[in-house]
Design a protein around this motif. Structure first.
Motif, PDB file in Angstrom:
ATOM      1  N   UNK A   7     -21.565  -1.965  -6.153  1.00 18.81           N
ATOM      2  CA  UNK A   7     -20.922  -2.655  -7.270  1.00 18.81           C
ATOM      3  C   UNK A   7     -19.592  -3.303  -6.894  1.00 18.81           C
ATOM      4  N   UNK A   8     -18.939  -2.820  -5.845  1.00 15.05           N
ATOM      5  CA  UNK A   8     -17.657  -3.401  -5.453  1.00 15.05           C
ATOM      6  C   UNK A   8     -17.740  -4.265  -4.203  1.00 15.05           C
ATOM      7  N   UNK A   9     -18.912  -4.352  -3.608  1.00 14.91           N
ATOM      8  CA  UNK A   9     -19.072  -5.098  -2.358  1.00 14.91           C
ATOM      9  C   UNK A   9     -18.635  -6.553  -2.490  1.00 14.91           C
TER      10      UNK A   9
ATOM     11  N   UNK B 226      -9.095  -9.534  -1.516  1.00 15.58           N
ATOM     12  CA  UNK B 226      -9.693  -8.310  -2.040  1.00 15.58           C
ATOM     13  C   UNK B 226      -8.614  -7.378  -2.587  1.00 15.58           C
ATOM     14  N   UNK B 227      -8.963  -6.696  -3.656  1.00 12.31           N
ATOM     15  CA  UNK B 227      -8.041  -5.780  -4.306  1.00 12.31           C
ATOM     16  C   UNK B 227      -8.210  -4.392  -3.693  1.00 12.31           C
ATOM     17  N   UNK B 228      -7.108  -3.716  -3.458  1.00  9.95           N
ATOM     18  CA  UNK B 228      -7.102  -2.410  -2.792  1.00  9.95           C
ATOM     19  C   UNK B 228      -7.948  -1.359  -3.510  1.00  9.95           C
ATOM     20  N   UNK B 229      -7.917  -1.248  -4.843  1.00  7.44           N
ATOM     21  CA  UNK B 229      -8.728  -0.203  -5.483  1.00  7.44           C
ATOM     22  C   UNK B 229     -10.223  -0.311  -5.165  1.00  7.44           C
ATOM     23  N   UNK B 230     -10.769  -1.528  -5.118  1.00  9.61           N
ATOM     24  CA  UNK B 230     -12.183  -1.680  -4.804  1.00  9.61           C
ATOM     25  C   UNK B 230     -12.486  -1.244  -3.372  1.00  9.61           C
ATOM     26  N   UNK B 231     -11.588  -1.556  -2.469  1.00 12.11           N
ATOM     27  CA  UNK B 231     -11.777  -1.143  -1.077  1.00 12.11           C
ATOM     28  C   UNK B 231     -11.764   0.382  -0.980  1.00 12.11           C
ATOM     29  N   UNK B 232     -10.821   1.012  -1.667  1.00  9.56           N
ATOM     30  CA  UNK B 232     -10.739   2.478  -1.641  1.00  9.56           C
ATOM     31  C   UNK B 232     -11.967   3.115  -2.275  1.00  9.56           C
ATOM     32  N   UNK B 233     -12.485   2.518  -3.339  1.00 11.28           N
ATOM     33  CA  UNK B 233     -13.694   3.028  -3.986  1.00 11.28           C
ATOM     34  C   UNK B 233     -14.863   2.941  -3.021  1.00 11.28           C
ATOM     35  N   UNK B 234     -14.993   1.820  -2.339  1.00 12.12           N
ATOM     36  CA  UNK B 234     -16.093   1.637  -1.391  1.00 12.12           C
ATOM     37  C   UNK B 234     -15.987   2.630  -0.237  1.00 12.12           C
TER      38      UNK B 234
END
Length: 174
Positions: free
Chosen positions: A33-35, A43-51
């Motif tokens: 979902x965040x790819x 790219x936003x940091x929260x999405x990277x951390x979630x992934x």
């Protein structure tokens, strides 16, 4: 805890048969979902951390010592024995851990397109970060690489007709 050994074995079996695959799918779906957001130029940091967290959870689940598969070589290991344990960090780095989750995982790990998604993500990450100096140490790339290596070690009855197709798919990394 004062509970009999059989209770702990039943809990372990229940976790393996009823929940691990569901947790793995949740983590996979979260990463999926965040790819697209991660691949955007800013790219936003929260999405990277979630992934990263999702990829690490997937890796940890695949590191489970699956026992529900009766043909698994790990099926006879008694985790409650009083013998010497050889699971320290140094031995884990050097030994090969075969992932043998059994045929129930075929739809999640093999036929779902999961491997090709992960390889595509890794390729896109490599392309995105190759211009910058931290590609090799980039946390999301490290997590993806570890998961790819773990998927390379799939073995056992998860493959109904052999694992050559799976290995060939993994070799398609750009």
């Amino acid at each position: 805890m004062g509970l009999p050994r059989e209770f702990h074995e039943q809990c372990r079996t229940s976790l393996e048969l009823n929940y691990l695959k569901m947790f793995y799918c949740w983590a996979r779906d979260t990463a999926l979902s965040v790819t697209n957001k991660i691949m955007e130029p800013n790219a936003v940091i929260p999405e990277v951390k979630v992934c990263i967290a999702a990829l690490r959870l997937m890796l940890q689940i695949l590191n489970w010592e699956f026992r529900s598969d009766p043909t698994s070589m790990k099926a006879g290991i008694d985790v409650f024995s009083a013998g010497v344990r050889h699971d320290n960090a140094s031995s884990k780095r050097s030994e090969c851990v075969l992932v043998q989750p059994g045929p129930g995982w075929f739809d999640v790990l093999i036929s779902s397109g999961h491997v090709s998604w992960l390889l595509s993500l890794y390729s896109a990450l490599r392309h995105k970060f190759s211009r910058e100096g931290y590609w090799i140490d980039c946390p999301i790339a490290v997590s993806a690489r570890k998961l790819i290596v773990q998927l390379c070690s799939l073995a056992g009855t998860i493959f109904p007709s052999g694992q050559i197709v799976h290995v060939l798919a993994l070799l398609e990394i750009e």
